[in-house]
Design an enzyme around this catalytic site. Sequence first.
Site, mmCIF file in Angstrom:
data_model
loop_
_atom_site.group_PDB
_atom_site.id
_atom_site.type_symbol
_atom_site.label_atom_id
_atom_site.label_comp_id
_atom_site.label_asym_id
_atom_site.label_seq_id
_atom_site.Cartn_x
_atom_site.Cartn_y
_atom_site.Cartn_z
ATOM 1 N N ASP A 181 0.832 -1.196 0.000
ATOM 2 C CA ASP A 181 0.000 0.000 0.000
ATOM 3 C C ASP A 181 0.873 1.255 0.000
ATOM 4 O O ASP A 181 1.999 1.246 0.491
ATOM 5 C CB ASP A 181 -0.890 -0.021 1.248
ATOM 6 N N GLU A 231 0.854 -0.473 -5.029
ATOM 7 C CA GLU A 231 -0.169 0.535 -5.316
ATOM 8 C C GLU A 231 0.492 1.911 -5.303
ATOM 9 O O GLU A 231 0.809 2.450 -4.250
ATOM 10 C CB GLU A 231 -1.294 0.464 -4.261
#
Length: 548
Positions: free
Chosen positions: A287, A330
Site C-alpha cells: 500500500d 499501489e
Amino acid sequence: MRRLAVLLALVPVLLLTAPAAPGPARFADNPIVYFVVTDRFFNGDPANDNAYGRTREAKPEDDVGTFHGGDLKGLAAKLKEGWFRELGVNAIWITAPYEQIHGWVIGGNKAFKHYAYHGYYALDYTVLDKAMGTPDELRELVDTAHAQGIRILFDVVMNHPGYLDLQTAREVGLRVLWPGSEKATLANYHSFIDYNNFAFTDWWGRDWVRAGLPSYLDGGRDEFTKQLAFLPDFRTESTAHVKLPKFLRDKPDTRARDLRDTPVRGYLVAWLTQWVREYGIDGFRADTVKHVEPAAWAELKTAATKALAEWKKANPDKKIDDEPFWMVGEDWGKGPQRDPLHDSGFDALINFDFQNAALRDAQPEKLYARYASLLGGRPGYNTLSYLSSHDTELFDRKRLADGAAWLMLAPGGVQIYYGDETRRLPGTAPSSDPQQATRSDMNWGNVDASLLVHWRKLGQFRRKHVALARGAHQRLADKPYTFSRIDAVSGDRVVVAMEASDAEHIVVGDVFPEGSTVRDAYSGNTAIVRQGRVQFPTTQHWVLLETP
C-alpha cells in the site's frame, strides 16, 4: 454521449485457441488475482465478531465503518466450496490480517465511526487481529489455497501505523486522555485527547514516527516524509538503531522483540516477512508505495524472497511450486508502462488506467494493442488491471458481463474485485467518503447466477492460456472485432471475436491449421477451420473456443 456510447457497446466474445502449452504458465506471467476485503466477504466464525469489544451500529449509514464479521475461516470455507478455483483465479489478495487499532476514529467528516476493518490502521504487526481469526485458521487458509494451486497475498503497509484511538489508548495505558473518554461521540471525540501531553512518548515515539505531537517530529512536505491523512509516518528512511516503543514492549500478547542494531525499516521488514516464513504467504500487495523509499521496498522483497524459500524448503509437501515471492505495488495513478519501481522489488504495479478506459471506450482494440506492446513476451515486469476497486469506484453494475470480458482478455495481469462476479451492489456511504460504498457486504443471498457462470468460464479459460496475458496482439477483422494473441515462448495462441452474432464467420487466418477442429468451451459445440474461418450456428452471445 460518452455514457450512451459505452452502454451501447455490447461485446459478445468468441475465443479460438490452439492446444494449451504443456503445464501451467508461471504465475508471474499470468497472475489472476482475486481481491477481497476479508471483513466484508464471509463470516466463518461469529464468535469473533465483537473482538476487542467492537460493536456494530443500528443504522446502515452509521454502520459503514464497523467490522461486519468476515474472517479467515470464512475465506477457507469458500475455498473448500471451490469458489475461487471455479473462477480460475490463481491468487487471493486479502486485507492485512494483523492486529489493528481496537477502537474507532472519526470517519467521513464526522459522519461515521471508522474502525480498521480494512487493515490499514495497524497496531501490532506481529499477531493476528482477533476479528480475523487464529494462527491455526490462517494456516488452514494458506494450506487449502495451496492445495488448489492458489497463492495467498497479504496487503501490507510500511508507510504508517494506525491512528491512536481512544479505546486503544486506554487499553495500552497511555496517559493522554481526559476523564470520560468512554462516552466520546463523533462530535466531541478530540476533546478527550490532551494533544499537548508529553506522555505521548510512550506510544510509538519520536524515533519511530513523525506525528506532530509533543517531542515528535512534524510530518515533512515531500512524499516520503509527509503524514498521509494525518496518520503517523514511519521514519523508514532513518538509519538510527531503535528499541521497541514502550506501548509495544509492555503489550502482553505481542511477539515483537528488540532487534540488535536495527532501524525502523528493519523492524517492519522483519515483522512482515515473519508471516512469510511461518505460514508460506506467497506475496504482498504493498500500500501507498510512493510514500516509502524505493530502497525500503527492495529490502522487503529481498527478505521476503529468502523467507519464502525457507518455508518451501521446510514444507515441500505444501508449496505450489518453486517460484519466488511476488510483490505488487499501489502507486496511485500509474498505468501499465514500466516504472523505476519495478527495479525496486515490484513484479507488478496496480494499473489505474484500465478502469477508466473500460468505462470510456466502445471497443478495447486501442487499449489491447497498447498493453500488448508493453507487456507481450517477457519484458521483466507486469501490471495488474481491474474493473472495480475499494479506493476508486465500482464498475457500472449494468455492464459487468462486458467488463468481465474486457478484463479477462486483457494483456498483463488482472485483478477481480469481490462481488464483480455476483453483481454486488454498492453500499451506503457519506458524500465525504464515497469509497465506503465500494466495500459493501458480499451479496451471498442475491447472486446473479448467469453473470457468475460467465465470469467462471472466462476465468478458467484465461488461466489455461498465457497467450492472453503475454501474447503478441494482432487485429484480424473489424466486424466482428477479431484479434489473435500468440505467445512465442510457450507456443500458446488464441483468437478472440467480440460482438459476434448468430452463425458468424470468424476470421482466424493462419493462426490455426486448415481443417483443424475447435470447440466452444461455453456451449460444447465444435467447428472446423475452413479457408481461414470458422462458423458457429449458435444464438449464444458468448463463445469460447479451444482445441478439443
